[in-house]
Design a protein around this motif. Structure first.
Motif, PDB file in Angstrom:
ATOM      1  N   MET A  95      19.052  34.680   6.743  1.00 29.50           N
ATOM      2  CA  MET A  95      19.657  34.622   8.079  1.00 29.50           C
ATOM      3  C   MET A  95      21.177  34.735   8.010  1.00 29.50           C
ATOM      4  N   SER A  99      21.949  40.832  10.209  1.00 30.37           N
ATOM      5  CA  SER A  99      22.299  40.942  11.627  1.00 30.37           C
ATOM      6  C   SER A  99      21.319  41.903  12.285  1.00 30.37           C
ATOM      7  N   ALA A 100      21.278  41.852  13.606  1.00 35.52           N
ATOM      8  CA  ALA A 100      20.427  42.777  14.357  1.00 35.52           C
ATOM      9  C   ALA A 100      20.742  44.208  13.943  1.00 35.52           C
ATOM     10  N   ARG A 124      12.302  39.128  15.501  1.00 37.36           N
ATOM     11  CA  ARG A 124      12.699  38.636  16.829  1.00 37.36           C
ATOM     12  C   ARG A 124      14.200  38.762  17.049  1.00 37.36           C
ATOM     13  N   PHE A 125      14.961  38.862  15.948  1.00 37.12           N
ATOM     14  CA  PHE A 125      16.410  38.979  16.059  1.00 37.12           C
ATOM     15  C   PHE A 125      16.867  40.412  15.722  1.00 37.12           C
TER      16      PHE A 125
END
Ligand SMILES: *Cc1c(COP(=O)(O)O)cnc(C)c1O
Length: 393
Positions: A95, A99-100, A124-125
């Motif tokens: 995490m 990043s997206a 989801r991110f």
């Protein structure tokens, strides 16, 4: 620390911080906070804490720092960040880095909670996650395309003990600038040369061999100082995955005996695997230290050992596996591993119960499969226990 020391010596001495009392055994600083000599000192420390200055145990603690420095020295890493569990380490390592819009390529054969992070949370991110068969280099080659941010795999997978060729995958990753993140739990720090083989980040669940006696949860992320202090630490210290000082103390003492324990466990695992191979009650014995393992050569080159775990496929599918498990007297039925006590697990109905049948079949998690974590008992007693249970099938 003397750079000439071997890993075994570092595991006993590295990272020690002695108080004014000169205690021999590492002090357990069971404290959340730290008093400042003045308001000015508090201000200065919040502005920039030096290596041995502490603010709050969620950020760091002297006992935790001793554990971090000791395991970094053992692994040959520039730095380490200790976490509340192995999963806090996996989550934090990924995490904090991603990043997206990033793409991650991961091996399909993963510990259940690692799979959950990659399959359920990261997408989801906005992180794209692509799965490959970890032992198949052509699949890595096809999937690790330009723009891939990271690759993630267990260097030896749970529970089928399949290896990923770290150096080969690292070559593919570095060609496209991807970070190589390795969950090294099954390999243990004793048999790991992952950083030298091209990994950028190594993760351990300290809950397993590092504690080694089944007491505490803990984890650690190891890598370059820049990544640990500028990427992992800010994420971890603000999201609350800190290792407790008490658990850090247990892990620190665990590191002192890790080499002896793990080598003894691996020697016994090999003796057990040899004794069981060919037993009529078993369809298969899976142990990377046996020449019959399809990746025996890679295991010897990469780890120099077959490790402390083996898996057996018991004849008679699930009913046979259950009869076998229930007949064991010394091996305990549990889902942990790396303990001084020998442990037996039926992955298909416990740790991997959630997986669809087709995926279990694809991963080789057959109904008869039993995973054995070899402890510190006398090898002859363990072999007698296993053979005794097999004769009752
Ligand atoms: C146990 C384990 C973890 C998770 O560690 P915890 O300390 O239980 O959170 C991650 N990866 C592998 C391969 C494991 O065996």
């Amino acid at each position: 620390m003397d750079k000439g020391w071997s890993g075994r010596t570092r595991a006993v001495h590295a990272g020690i911080r002695r108080s004014q009392y000169g205690e021999m055994s590492e002090a357990l600083f069971l404290t959340q906070g730290f008093a400042y000599a003045s308001a000015e000192q508090a201000e200065a420390r919040f502005l920039k804490a030096e290596a041995d200055e502490f603010i709050y145990a969620r950020y760091g603690n002297p006992t935790v720092a001793m554990f971090e420095d000791r395991i970094a020295a053992l692994e040959g890493a520039e730095d380490a960040f200790a976490t509340a569990s192995g999963m806090a380490a996996v989550n934090g390592a990924l995490m904090a880095m991603l990043s997206a819009g990033d793409r991650v390529v991961a091996a399909r054969a993963l510990f259940g909670s690692c799979l959950y992070i990659l399959e359920e949370i990261l997408p989801r991110f906005g992180v794209e996650v692509v799965f490959v068969d970890g032992a198949d280099l052509s699949q890595w080659q096809a999937a690790v395309t330009p723009g891939t941010r990271a690759v993630f795999f267990e260097s030896m997978s749970n529970p089928t003990l399949e290896l990923v060729d770290i150096a080969a995958v690292a070559r593919l990753a570095s060609a496209v600038g991807a970070q190589v993140v390795v969950d090294n739990v099954f390999t243990t720090p004793v048999f790991s040369r992952a950083l030298a083989q091209g990994a950028d980040v190594v993760i351990y669940s300290a809950t397993k061999h590092i504690d080694g006696q089944g007491r505490c949860l803990g984890g650690v992320v190891l890598g370059r100082r820049e990544y640990i202090r500028k990427t992992v630490e800010p994420y971890m210290k603000h999201t609350g995955g800190a290792l407790s000082p008490f658990n850090a103390w247990v892990m620190l003492k665990g590191l002192e005996t890790l080499d002896l324990r793990v080598r003894a466990q691996a020697d016994t695992a090999l003796a057990v695997a040899r004794a069981l191979e060919g037993d009529p009650g078993l369809d298969r014995v899976i142990y990377p230290g046996l020449p019959s393992h399809p990746q025996h050569g890679l295991a010897m080159a990469q780890m120099g050992s077959g490790g402390t775990l083996l898996a057996v496929d018991v004849a008679g599918r699930q009913a046979g596996a259950f009869r076998f498990l229930n007949a064991l007297r010394l091996f305990q039925i549990t889902n942990n591993l790396g303990d001084a006590k020998s442990l037996a697990t039926h992955p298909a109905t416990t740790t991997h119960q959630r997986l669809p049948e087709a995926q279990k079949a694809h991963l080789g998690i057959t109904p008869g499969l039993v995973r054995l974590s070899i402890g510190l008992e006398d090898p002859d007693d363990l072999i007698a226990d296993l053979q005794g249970a097999l004769r009752l099938l």
